[in-house]
Design a protein around this motif. Sequence first.
Motif, mmCIF file in Angstrom:
data_model
loop_
_atom_site.group_PDB
_atom_site.id
_atom_site.type_symbol
_atom_site.label_atom_id
_atom_site.label_comp_id
_atom_site.label_asym_id
_atom_site.label_seq_id
_atom_site.Cartn_x
_atom_site.Cartn_y
_atom_site.Cartn_z
ATOM 1 N N ALA A 6 -1.272 4.571 2.100
ATOM 2 C CA ALA A 6 0.271 3.786 1.460
ATOM 3 C C ALA A 6 0.349 2.074 1.570
ATOM 4 O O ALA A 6 0.977 1.822 1.134
ATOM 5 C CB ALA A 6 0.988 5.365 1.942
ATOM 6 N N GLU A 7 0.594 2.981 3.297
ATOM 7 C CA GLU A 7 0.862 0.945 3.361
ATOM 8 C C GLU A 7 -0.363 -0.047 3.004
ATOM 9 O O GLU A 7 0.210 -0.899 2.662
ATOM 10 C CB GLU A 7 0.681 0.940 5.353
ATOM 11 C CG GLU A 7 2.177 1.538 5.966
ATOM 12 C CD GLU A 7 1.885 1.679 7.693
ATOM 13 O OE1 GLU A 7 1.073 1.490 8.613
ATOM 14 O OE2 GLU A 7 2.571 2.520 7.898
ATOM 15 N N GLU A 8 -1.722 0.564 3.246
ATOM 16 C CA GLU A 8 -2.601 -0.500 2.343
ATOM 17 C C GLU A 8 -2.094 -0.406 1.087
ATOM 18 O O GLU A 8 -2.462 -1.876 0.799
ATOM 19 C CB GLU A 8 -3.711 -0.092 2.877
ATOM 20 C CG GLU A 8 -3.998 -0.092 4.320
ATOM 21 C CD GLU A 8 -6.066 0.397 4.164
ATOM 22 O OE1 GLU A 8 -6.231 0.497 3.485
ATOM 23 O OE2 GLU A 8 -5.556 1.029 5.521
ATOM 24 N N ALA A 9 -2.008 0.269 0.510
ATOM 25 C CA ALA A 9 -1.504 0.241 -0.963
ATOM 26 C C ALA A 9 -0.499 -0.270 -0.936
ATOM 27 O O ALA A 9 0.060 -1.863 -2.534
ATOM 28 C CB ALA A 9 -1.504 1.397 -1.924
ATOM 29 N N GLY A 10 0.781 -0.525 -0.386
ATOM 30 C CA GLY A 10 1.762 -1.541 -0.245
ATOM 31 C C GLY A 10 1.418 -2.812 -0.219
ATOM 32 O O GLY A 10 2.074 -3.419 -0.873
ATOM 33 N N GLU A 11 0.704 -3.644 0.719
ATOM 34 C CA GLU A 11 0.326 -4.216 1.508
ATOM 35 C C GLU A 11 -0.841 -5.603 0.360
ATOM 36 O O GLU A 11 -0.744 -6.336 -0.189
ATOM 37 C CB GLU A 11 -0.338 -4.630 2.362
ATOM 38 C CG GLU A 11 0.415 -4.296 3.855
ATOM 39 C CD GLU A 11 -0.659 -3.741 5.227
ATOM 40 O OE1 GLU A 11 -1.633 -4.343 5.341
ATOM 41 O OE2 GLU A 11 0.018 -4.004 5.724
ATOM 42 N N SER A 12 -1.208 -4.533 -0.656
ATOM 43 C CA SER A 12 -2.072 -4.793 -1.439
ATOM 44 C C SER A 12 -0.943 -5.431 -2.667
ATOM 45 O O SER A 12 -1.622 -6.223 -3.551
ATOM 46 C CB SER A 12 -3.325 -3.640 -2.029
ATOM 47 O OG SER A 12 -4.420 -3.888 -1.140
ATOM 48 N N LEU A 13 -0.066 -4.470 -3.149
ATOM 49 C CA LEU A 13 0.573 -4.662 -4.089
ATOM 50 C C LEU A 13 1.464 -5.670 -3.828
ATOM 51 O O LEU A 13 1.572 -6.363 -4.848
ATOM 52 C CB LEU A 13 0.988 -3.324 -4.069
ATOM 53 C CG LEU A 13 2.441 -3.637 -4.994
ATOM 54 C CD1 LEU A 13 2.133 -3.811 -7.055
ATOM 55 C CD2 LEU A 13 2.955 -2.265 -5.678
ATOM 56 N N GLY A 14 1.334 -5.879 -2.835
ATOM 57 C CA GLY A 14 2.566 -7.238 -2.532
ATOM 58 C C GLY A 14 1.442 -8.663 -2.419
ATOM 59 O O GLY A 14 2.604 -9.381 -2.645
ATOM 60 N N ASP A 15 0.811 -8.897 -1.811
ATOM 61 C CA ASP A 15 -0.035 -9.154 -1.923
ATOM 62 C C ASP A 15 -0.885 -10.126 -3.046
ATOM 63 O O ASP A 15 -0.520 -11.337 -3.102
ATOM 64 C CB ASP A 15 -1.722 -9.361 -1.568
ATOM 65 C CG ASP A 15 -1.492 -9.168 0.266
ATOM 66 O OD1 ASP A 15 -0.506 -9.499 0.292
ATOM 67 O OD2 ASP A 15 -2.683 -8.784 0.813
ATOM 68 N N LEU A 16 -0.831 -8.910 -4.408
ATOM 69 C CA LEU A 16 -0.993 -8.463 -5.942
ATOM 70 C C LEU A 16 0.192 -9.424 -6.295
ATOM 71 O O LEU A 16 0.012 -10.586 -6.924
ATOM 72 C CB LEU A 16 -1.094 -7.742 -6.552
ATOM 73 C CG LEU A 16 -1.469 -8.142 -7.917
ATOM 74 C CD1 LEU A 16 -2.753 -8.965 -7.918
ATOM 75 C CD2 LEU A 16 -1.658 -6.540 -8.490
ATOM 76 N N LEU A 17 1.372 -9.132 -6.373
ATOM 77 C CA LEU A 17 2.073 -9.883 -6.373
ATOM 78 C C LEU A 17 2.687 -11.504 -5.859
ATOM 79 O O LEU A 17 3.283 -12.573 -6.451
ATOM 80 C CB LEU A 17 3.634 -9.068 -6.110
ATOM 81 C CG LEU A 17 4.118 -7.491 -6.732
ATOM 82 C CD1 LEU A 17 4.681 -6.987 -6.134
ATOM 83 C CD2 LEU A 17 4.367 -7.913 -8.431
ATOM 84 N N GLY A 18 2.829 -11.315 -4.680
ATOM 85 C CA GLY A 18 2.728 -12.930 -4.053
ATOM 86 C C GLY A 18 1.795 -13.821 -4.295
ATOM 87 O O GLY A 18 2.138 -14.875 -4.541
#
Length: 133
Positions: A6-18
């Motif tokens: 879940a944390e990796e998915a959240g980080e991936s989503l954050g990276d994608l949004l950034g």
Amino acid sequence: MDIDQAEEAGESLGDLLGASGRVARRTLDIGANRVELLMVEVQEERERLLRSFHIALAAAAFGILGGFALTFALAVLLWEHGAVAALFCTAGICLGVTIYLAARVNGMQRDTPMFGATMDQLRKDRACFDAIH
């Protein structure tokens, strides 16, 4: 799904949004740059057209004055040979000068393409974009 995933998915989503935000900002910066370039070229075109208009107007004014003076001088000079011949010679000279000046103004307008730098930059942008994708 465990907490690590879940944390990796959240980080991936954050990276994608950034990354999306950076791409959007760069796209807006490029667009703003192109609009500024277009505005500079619009100003240059306006100044070039006004300069051409002023030159054409001055040429017309001096052409008329010169035409009157030349007509009078030729009429006086050729009066012995005929007033009509003198006026035809003068008219021919004035017509020749008029054609030359009109061709010069048209050449000035043709020599510089409108918005050339903007169009070149947009072509480069398209080529760069096509190379990426």
